[in-house]
Design an enzyme around this catalytic site. Structure first.
Site, PDB file in Angstrom:
ATOM      1  N   ARG A   1       0.860  -0.965   0.049  1.00  0.00           N
ATOM      2  CA  ARG A   1       0.007   0.076  -0.150  1.00  0.00           C
ATOM      3  C   ARG A   1       0.985   1.158   0.098  1.00  0.00           C
ATOM      4  NH1 ARG A   1      -3.300  -3.332   3.740  1.00  0.00           N
ATOM      5  NH2 ARG A   1      -5.167  -3.955   2.478  1.00  0.00           N
TER       6      ARG A   1
ATOM      7  N   THR B   1      -9.696  -8.662  -4.276  1.00  0.00           N
ATOM      8  CA  THR B   1      -9.755  -8.245  -3.023  1.00  0.00           C
ATOM      9  C   THR B   1     -10.861  -9.495  -2.173  1.00  0.00           C
ATOM     10  OG1 THR B   1     -10.811  -6.824  -1.099  1.00  0.00           O
ATOM     11  CG2 THR B   1     -11.487  -6.632  -3.725  1.00  0.00           C
TER      12      THR B   1
ATOM     13  N   ASP C   1     -15.938  -5.714  -2.243  1.00  0.00           N
ATOM     14  CA  ASP C   1     -16.428  -4.198  -2.191  1.00  0.00           C
ATOM     15  C   ASP C   1     -16.457  -3.432  -3.140  1.00  0.00           C
ATOM     16  OD1 ASP C   1     -13.712  -4.113  -1.990  1.00  0.00           O
ATOM     17  OD2 ASP C   1     -13.762  -2.692  -0.255  1.00  0.00           O
TER      18      ASP C   1
ATOM     19  N   ARG D   1     -13.152  -4.866   5.711  1.00  0.00           N
ATOM     20  CA  ARG D   1     -12.961  -3.214   5.972  1.00  0.00           C
ATOM     21  C   ARG D   1     -14.197  -2.853   6.130  1.00  0.00           C
ATOM     22  NH1 ARG D   1      -8.427  -0.564   4.248  1.00  0.00           N
ATOM     23  NH2 ARG D   1      -7.495  -2.325   3.330  1.00  0.00           N
TER      24      ARG D   1
END
Ligand code: F6P
Length: 323
Positions: A76, A129, A133, A175
């Protein structure tokens, strides 16, 4: 179809997800099959800024289809988030005559890909992922495997829960999204599912536990999305409010590991190939999605501007079936 671009790089970014390797393999082999050259960027955008780019040939992606994690590495990257970082990344790619970049990751990674497209690099996002989402696609690479990992873990928890007649609070990732928790709860018959998208109170959780006890259940499973509550705090409150024996399991990063399921291997293979086919058509700034069993492309902006909406009817179904 021959490629509109011939030198294509691929990177994986954000949290790793089972099936990312299968997607990289598909990008590399589809690029070469179209007469192009493929390159791998190590450690996501962070590696891109270090020019950690190497050619990937057919054999370099052999034996990775069934491997979890990402052999390219991921990150990240804070540095990449600045306009200077994006401009530097574009400069590095241009310096190496790389015309296109396939980004396998989540919505943050998509934003980065869109910004790079504005600098003249053709970009395509592939959804990787476990959170599922990302807006505009029915599912994302890694979600199915994570769901299966959770089902396996919850089965084990249930054995001990019913032996001791206990309530377990099980926290899963996601998340800000409750989709992984919802599907996990439905797939394991959880007594109560807490997601950030639906308001809830401690009374609802106590009522769900009491309902199970009243019909003779020997255990209760409360499935909590990490974005809805912290499992340990909730377990304490629950023990106090219901005077019940409560234990807590936070599944954590085991949800992200392991060999990808057959479904994820196929999804990743199809999506990686679709990314190359989009590049061949001259598309850029697009995301690959799965809609009604078809792979599609749509604007990256659509994918990251809003979140994948949790389907309320599935939430209601889980409630009815846990009666
Ligand atoms: O986005 C994937 C994810 O696993 C989320 O579900 C979770 O909140 C986050 O990444 C954890 O990130 P890290 O690996 O940096 O702890």
């Amino acid at each position: 179809m021959a490629m509109a671009v011939t030198r294509v790089a691929v990177l994986t970014s954000g949290g790793d997800a089972p099936g990312m390797n299968a997607a990289v393999r598909a990008v590399v082999r589809s690029t070469i099959a179209r007469g192009g050259e493929a390159f791998g960027v190590e450690h996501g955008y962070e590696g891109l800024l270090e020019a950690a780019i190497r050619p990937l040939n057919l054999g370099d992606v052999g034996g990775v289809l069934d491997r979890g994690g990402t052999f390219l590495g991921t990150s990240r990257s804070e540095r990449y988030r600045s306009p200077e970082g994006v401009a530097e990344a574009a400069r590095i790619l241009k310096e190496q005559d790389i015309e296109a970049l396939v980004v396998i990751g989540g919505d943050g990674s998509y934003r980065g890909a869109d910004e790079l497209a504005a600098h003249g690099i053709a970009t395509v996002g592939v959804p990787g992922t476990i959170d599922n989402d990302i807006n505009g696609t029915d599912t994302s690479i890694g979600f199915d495997t994570a769901l299966n990992t959770i089902c396996d873990a919850v089965g084990k928890v249930r054995d001990t829960a019913s032996s001791h007649e206990r309530t377990f609070v099980i926290e899963v990732m996601g998340r800000d999204s409750g989709i992984l928790a919802l599907y996990s709860g439905l797939a394991t018959g959880a007594d109560c599912i807490l997601v950030p998208e639906v308001p809830w109170g401690l009374d609802d959780v106590c009522a769900a536990v009491a309902q199970g006890v009243a019909r003779g259940k020997k255990h209760s499973i409360i499935m909590v999305a990490e974005g809805a509550a912290h499992a340990f705090g909730l377990a304490e409150d629950l023990a106090e409010a219901c005077a019940h024996r409560v234990r807590t399991v936070v599944l954590g990063h085991i949800q992200r590991g392991g060999a990808p399921s057959g479904f994820d291997r196929i999804l990743a293979s199809r999506m990686g190939a679709e990314a190359c086919s989009a590049l061949a058509k001259g598309e850029s700034g697009v995301a690959v999605g799965l809609r009604h069993a078809d792979t599609v492309t749509y604007p990256l902006k659509e994918a990251y501007a809003s979140a994948h909406v949790l389907r309320r009817e599935i939430y209601e179904l889980a409630k009815v079936l846990s009666l």
